[in-house]
Motif scaffolding. Sequence first.
Motif, PDB file in Angstrom:
ATOM      1  N   GLU A 210       0.834  -1.202   0.000  1.00 30.24           N
ATOM      2  CA  GLU A 210       0.000   0.000   0.000  1.00 30.24           C
ATOM      3  C   GLU A 210       0.870   1.254   0.000  1.00 30.24           C
ATOM      4  OE1 GLU A 210      -3.188  -0.234   2.861  1.00 30.24           O
ATOM      5  OE2 GLU A 210      -3.428   1.950   2.727  1.00 30.24           O
ATOM      6  N   ASN A 211       1.934   1.225   0.814  1.00 31.87           N
ATOM      7  CA  ASN A 211       2.834   2.377   0.869  1.00 31.87           C
ATOM      8  C   ASN A 211       3.578   2.564  -0.457  1.00 31.87           C
ATOM      9  OD1 ASN A 211       4.303   4.518   2.292  1.00 31.87           O
ATOM     10  ND2 ASN A 211       6.060   3.174   2.050  1.00 31.87           N
ATOM     11  N   GLN A 212       4.018   1.444  -1.054  1.00 33.36           N
ATOM     12  CA  GLN A 212       4.783   1.524  -2.297  1.00 33.36           C
ATOM     13  C   GLN A 212       3.945   2.059  -3.451  1.00 33.36           C
ATOM     14  OE1 GLN A 212       8.243   0.702  -2.617  1.00 33.36           O
ATOM     15  NE2 GLN A 212       7.977   0.770  -0.408  1.00 33.36           N
ATOM     16  N   THR A 213       2.637   1.776  -3.419  1.00 36.49           N
ATOM     17  CA  THR A 213       1.788   2.201  -4.529  1.00 36.49           C
ATOM     18  C   THR A 213       1.133   3.562  -4.253  1.00 36.49           C
ATOM     19  OG1 THR A 213       0.116   0.721  -3.567  1.00 36.49           O
ATOM     20  CG2 THR A 213       1.297  -0.100  -5.472  1.00 36.49           C
ATOM     21  N   ALA A 214       1.459   4.144  -3.092  1.00 35.11           N
ATOM     22  CA  ALA A 214       0.911   5.470  -2.793  1.00 35.11           C
ATOM     23  C   ALA A 214       1.569   6.497  -3.712  1.00 35.11           C
ATOM     24  CB  ALA A 214       1.188   5.821  -1.331  1.00 35.11           C
ATOM     25  N   PRO A 215       0.805   7.542  -4.098  1.00 34.66           N
ATOM     26  CA  PRO A 215       1.362   8.516  -5.044  1.00 34.66           C
ATOM     27  C   PRO A 215       2.515   9.332  -4.452  1.00 34.66           C
ATOM     28  CG  PRO A 215      -0.854   9.148  -4.335  1.00 34.66           C
ATOM     29  CD  PRO A 215      -0.591   7.814  -3.750  1.00 34.66           C
ATOM     30  N   PHE A 216       3.273   9.961  -5.355  1.00 31.57           N
ATOM     31  CA  PHE A 216       4.363  10.858  -4.989  1.00 31.57           C
ATOM     32  C   PHE A 216       3.799  12.042  -4.187  1.00 31.57           C
ATOM     33  CE2 PHE A 216       6.737  14.744  -6.204  1.00 31.57           C
ATOM     34  CZ  PHE A 216       8.010  14.393  -5.770  1.00 31.57           C
TER      35      PHE A 216
ATOM     36  N   PHE B 233      17.070  17.618  -8.381  1.00 34.80           N
ATOM     37  CA  PHE B 233      16.878  16.242  -8.838  1.00 34.80           C
ATOM     38  C   PHE B 233      16.315  16.240 -10.258  1.00 34.80           C
ATOM     39  CE2 PHE B 233      14.539  12.331  -9.475  1.00 34.80           C
ATOM     40  CZ  PHE B 233      15.403  11.371  -8.994  1.00 34.80           C
ATOM     41  N   ALA B 234      15.270  17.069 -10.468  1.00 37.52           N
ATOM     42  CA  ALA B 234      14.619  17.127 -11.789  1.00 37.52           C
ATOM     43  C   ALA B 234      15.600  17.632 -12.844  1.00 37.52           C
ATOM     44  CB  ALA B 234      13.388  18.024 -11.722  1.00 37.52           C
ATOM     45  N   GLY B 235      16.484  18.575 -12.441  1.00 39.87           N
ATOM     46  CA  GLY B 235      17.396  19.170 -13.407  1.00 39.87           C
ATOM     47  C   GLY B 235      18.552  18.263 -13.784  1.00 39.87           C
ATOM     48  N   GLN B 236      19.042  17.490 -12.839  1.00 43.78           N
ATOM     49  CA  GLN B 236      20.277  16.752 -13.079  1.00 43.78           C
ATOM     50  C   GLN B 236      20.133  15.241 -12.980  1.00 43.78           C
ATOM     51  OE1 GLN B 236      23.505  18.486 -10.877  1.00 43.78           O
ATOM     52  NE2 GLN B 236      25.000  17.679 -12.319  1.00 43.78           N
ATOM     53  N   CYS B 237      19.515  14.766 -11.897  1.00 40.30           N
ATOM     54  CA  CYS B 237      19.521  13.319 -11.607  1.00 40.30           C
ATOM     55  C   CYS B 237      18.647  12.518 -12.568  1.00 40.30           C
ATOM     56  CB  CYS B 237      19.076  13.069 -10.171  1.00 40.30           C
ATOM     57  SG  CYS B 237      19.918  14.123  -8.976  1.00 40.30           S
ATOM     58  N   THR B 238      17.639  13.214 -13.194  1.00 40.37           N
ATOM     59  CA  THR B 238      16.679  12.489 -14.027  1.00 40.37           C
ATOM     60  C   THR B 238      17.265  12.035 -15.363  1.00 40.37           C
ATOM     61  OG1 THR B 238      15.890  14.631 -14.774  1.00 40.37           O
ATOM     62  CG2 THR B 238      14.621  13.557 -13.031  1.00 40.37           C
ATOM     63  N   THR B 239      18.535  12.393 -15.641  1.00 38.16           N
ATOM     64  CA  THR B 239      19.159  11.834 -16.841  1.00 38.16           C
ATOM     65  C   THR B 239      19.469  10.352 -16.625  1.00 38.16           C
ATOM     66  OG1 THR B 239      21.288  12.645 -16.046  1.00 38.16           O
ATOM     67  CG2 THR B 239      20.163  13.982 -17.716  1.00 38.16           C
ATOM     68  N   CYS B 240      19.393   9.893 -15.371  1.00 36.86           N
ATOM     69  CA  CYS B 240      19.547   8.464 -15.076  1.00 36.86           C
ATOM     70  C   CYS B 240      18.396   7.927 -14.223  1.00 36.86           C
ATOM     71  CB  CYS B 240      20.858   8.187 -14.345  1.00 36.86           C
ATOM     72  SG  CYS B 240      22.331   8.442 -15.354  1.00 36.86           S
ATOM     73  N   HIS B 241      18.086   8.625 -13.112  1.00 35.22           N
ATOM     74  CA  HIS B 241      17.094   8.124 -12.154  1.00 35.22           C
ATOM     75  C   HIS B 241      15.676   8.569 -12.486  1.00 35.22           C
ATOM     76  CE1 HIS B 241      19.951   6.619  -9.127  1.00 35.22           C
ATOM     77  NE2 HIS B 241      20.691   7.669  -9.390  1.00 35.22           N
ATOM     78  N   GLU B 242      14.717   7.704 -12.104  1.00 37.90           N
ATOM     79  CA  GLU B 242      13.314   8.109 -12.158  1.00 37.90           C
ATOM     80  C   GLU B 242      12.703   7.963 -10.766  1.00 37.90           C
ATOM     81  OE1 GLU B 242      10.749   6.648 -15.175  1.00 37.90           O
ATOM     82  OE2 GLU B 242      12.265   6.864 -16.757  1.00 37.90           O
ATOM     83  N   ILE B 243      11.565   8.596 -10.585  1.00 41.71           N
ATOM     84  CA  ILE B 243      10.752   8.387  -9.385  1.00 41.71           C
ATOM     85  C   ILE B 243       9.334   8.217  -9.907  1.00 41.71           C
ATOM     86  CG2 ILE B 243       9.789   9.496  -7.330  1.00 41.71           C
ATOM     87  CD1 ILE B 243      12.484  10.975  -7.007  1.00 41.71           C
ATOM     88  N   SER B 244       8.769   7.023  -9.724  1.00 38.30           N
ATOM     89  CA  SER B 244       7.425   6.767 -10.270  1.00 38.30           C
ATOM     90  C   SER B 244       6.457   7.836  -9.784  1.00 38.30           C
ATOM     91  CB  SER B 244       6.912   5.391  -9.820  1.00 38.30           C
ATOM     92  OG  SER B 244       7.849   4.406 -10.164  1.00 38.30           O
ATOM     93  N   GLY B 245       5.734   8.422 -10.718  1.00 37.38           N
ATOM     94  CA  GLY B 245       4.677   9.383 -10.361  1.00 37.38           C
ATOM     95  C   GLY B 245       5.174  10.751  -9.933  1.00 37.38           C
ATOM     96  N   MET B 246       6.478  11.036 -10.095  1.00 35.13           N
ATOM     97  CA  MET B 246       6.972  12.345  -9.646  1.00 35.13           C
ATOM     98  C   MET B 246       6.359  13.465 -10.479  1.00 35.13           C
ATOM     99  SD  MET B 246      10.875  13.802  -9.190  1.00 35.13           S
ATOM    100  CE  MET B 246      11.109  14.699 -10.738  1.00 35.13           C
ATOM    101  N   THR B 247       5.972  14.523  -9.795  1.00 32.49           N
ATOM    102  CA  THR B 247       5.422  15.683 -10.489  1.00 32.49           C
ATOM    103  C   THR B 247       6.549  16.669 -10.783  1.00 32.49           C
ATOM    104  OG1 THR B 247       4.833  16.591  -8.341  1.00 32.49           O
ATOM    105  CG2 THR B 247       3.089  15.460  -9.566  1.00 32.49           C
ATOM    106  N   ASP B 248       6.219  17.682 -11.572  1.00 32.41           N
ATOM    107  CA  ASP B 248       7.219  18.628 -12.082  1.00 32.41           C
ATOM    108  C   ASP B 248       7.405  19.794 -11.109  1.00 32.41           C
ATOM    109  OD1 ASP B 248       8.799  20.317 -13.524  1.00 32.41           O
ATOM    110  OD2 ASP B 248       7.690  20.061 -15.419  1.00 32.41           O
TER     111      ASP B 248
END
Length: 399
Positions: free
Chosen positions: A246-252, A267-282
């Motif tokens: 339940e916790n894992q499927t909870a939204p960002f 994170f959005a500017g640099q890390c996202t060239t490799c990492h993702e975060i499911s459901g992350m907003t902008d």
Amino acid sequence: MSSGARKRLLKLAPVMTAVLLVAAGCANRDKAPQTTLDPAGPAGQKIDDLINPIFILAIVVGLAVMIGAVVVGFKFRAKDDDDFNTFPNQVHGHFAIEIGWTIVPMVILAIVGILTVTLIFDLAKKPAEDAIHVEVYGQQWWWEYRYDVDGDGDYTDIITANDLVIPAGREVALKIKSRDVIHSWWAPSLNGKKDAVPGRVHPLTIEADEPGEYLGQCTEFCGLAHADMRIKVVAMSQGDYDAWVENQTAPFVEPTDEAAKAGWGAFAGQCTTCHEISGMTDPEDPGELFEFPTEKNQVSGEAPNLAHFMSRTTFAGAMFDLRLDTPECRALGQNWAQTEKGLDQCLNLTDLQAWLRDAPAMKPMYPGETMHPGSRGMPNFDLSEDQISQLVAFLRTLK
Ligand code: CUA
């Protein structure tokens, strides 16, 4: 070393070897967490039940051969009054002996073979109807776990890394795959090894009898950090597992405090060239989904998805504790970061900061000459201390 000391050491060698062998035999999961001789699930138990009789058989055969060789050597040794010109009695072509040493090994090997092949088929049986389905991806140098929670064939319900969380007493059907080179997934107390081969899907069923942590590691040499591509299976009660899902499927959850917000932007500017975060907003457009780049700066095309990062107990291929390894923090299980108090007390801030400061100094990796596109592992981004604390503040919100 003097020759006297060397001689004394040589005399001790057989004793020391024997002590070592006996001591190794005493290993259990507390002292040696990666032992196959202390099974913790049905598959591991079946393998252990096969190893033990075969091992005893091997001891009997080994002793018989060694004692036989010594007895024969002693009994038929040349004596002083022997006539050295007469040839000893030969047994070549002796019917009973020839048949004996052909048939006895054949029977022994046939028994071992039948038991082994039977077990291989048994372990390869289809998993139970109510099994949990997880895709396992090996890549340089960590393991990713993708869960199909609702059984619709889509393995993106939960995407996590390093800790494989399962319910105890229930079969878990793993599909083992690779995104780059050949790896091998092995949690010794739960089942045998299974190779992760690019372009292939290898099924493996595991089950843990009791809640607990079961360690393992990659067992196919796969480059620089092969030895640091570790595995941690965390088995919990069905109720705890349901809560975990339940916790894992909870939204960002968008961060609110200033440092964490700044970290979100970084994170959005640099890390996202490799990492993702499911459901992350902008961070530039809160409420709207962030568009992750489709091309990743990794040979494998993926880096760990950091959704609910703080519900893991390890990071960097399970090489470092994310949750400090103290009895109090261990007692909090995967929920250690759900309260601010738990986070403050149990987050391994030292290693996490050091990782952000200079990851390749923490773990042998091949980040590439430039940062892209050939990275195998995380490069050093020359982040400032301010940026590091902002990123940590953001990561702390990923519960
Ligand atoms: Cu992956 Cu060795």
